[in-house]
Design a protein around this motif. Structure first.
Motif: not given
Length: 118
Positions: A4, A6, A21-22, A37, A82, A97-99, A108-109, A112
């Motif tokens: 992932l 970001e 964005s992810c 997020w 997003y 963080y995106c998840r 997880w990312g 950013t």
């Protein structure tokens, strides 16, 4: 290998907008997934869960202060999701963080940085 990534973070003035964005690779979205997020404030170790969206459609906000300002969305064709952030405030400054969660998976990312100047 699932990744992932970001993008879209940066420096913005208070009242401005950013769209994070992810990009998801190595796995495709399924009906069992939930996307979310999270953010980690400067000097804090714990991440705050901001918004969660199930693939079935329901979105849950876990932070009252972002209601009406932040929106989570996804593009399953592009394997991306997003976070649209409007009317940003200095207290939104954090690493985001995106998840992506499944029944037995949790990805997880890398995060950013979003910095909001007052």
């Amino acid at each position: 290998q699932v990744q992932l990534v970001e993008s879209g973070g940066g420096l913005v003035q208070s009242g401005g907008s950013l769209k994070l964005s992810c990009a998801v690779s190595g796995i495709t979205f399924s009906a069992d997934n939930a996307i979310s997020w999270h953010r980690q404030f400067p000097g804090k170790q714990r991440e705050e869960r901001v918004l969660v969206a199930a693939m079935a459609g329901d979105t849950t906000s876990h932070v009252e202060s972002v209601v009406g300002r932040f929106t989570i969305s996804r593009d399953t064709a592009k394997n991306m999701f997003y976070l649209q952030m409007n009317n940003l405030k200095s207290e939104d400054t954090a690493v985001y963080y995106c998840r992506l969660q499944g029944r037995a998976t949790d990805f997880w990312g890398q995060g950013t940085q979003v910095t909001v100047s007052s």
